[in-house]
Design a protein around this motif. Structure first.
Motif, PDB file in Angstrom:
ATOM      1  N   CYS A   1      -5.335  -0.188   6.324  1.00  0.00           N
ATOM      2  CA  CYS A   1      -5.958   1.136   6.295  1.00  0.00           C
ATOM      3  C   CYS A   1      -7.097   1.154   5.283  1.00  0.00           C
ATOM      4  O   CYS A   1      -7.333   0.176   4.576  1.00  0.00           O
TER       5      CYS A   1
ATOM      6  N   CYS B   1      -6.065   0.381   1.686  1.00  0.00           N
ATOM      7  CA  CYS B   1      -5.849  -1.056   1.493  1.00  0.00           C
ATOM      8  C   CYS B   1      -7.174  -1.769   1.288  1.00  0.00           C
ATOM      9  O   CYS B   1      -7.328  -2.550   0.357  1.00  0.00           O
TER      10      CYS B   1
ATOM     11  N   CYS C   1       0.822  -1.198   0.000  1.00  0.00           N
ATOM     12  CA  CYS C   1       0.000   0.000   0.000  1.00  0.00           C
ATOM     13  C   CYS C   1       0.865   1.260   0.000  1.00  0.00           C
ATOM     14  O   CYS C   1       1.863   1.339   0.717  1.00  0.00           O
TER      15      CYS C   1
HETATM   16 ZN   LIG Z   1      -2.845   0.851   3.435  1.00  0.00          ZN
END
Ligand SMILES: [Zn+2]
Length: 64
Positions: free
Chosen positions: A20, A23, A8
């Protein structure tokens, strides 16, 4: 095909882990675009066997 090795840009973690929001969004998009890529090999083999069985039955019905 899979997102296993993607890293990511936002959190620098593997996209596959979904650390997150970026992602998770990316992972969801990949799953929507290529759902078959995330089936296990065993599941793919089972699916293929089922298709062959259906084809054999259909052929038998058609020739009988
Ligand atoms: Zn991420």
């Amino acid at each position: 095909m899979t997102c296993d090795r993607l890293v990511c840009a936002n959190c620098a973690g593997p996209v596959n882990e979904g650390r997150c929001a970026v992602c998770r969004a990316h992972r969801e998009r990949l799953h929507r675009e290529a759902p078959l890529a995330h089936l296990s090999p065993a599941a793919l083999i089972a699916l293929l066997a089922a298709l062959i069985a259906v084809a054999l039955v259909a052929q038998r019905v058609a020739t009988a």
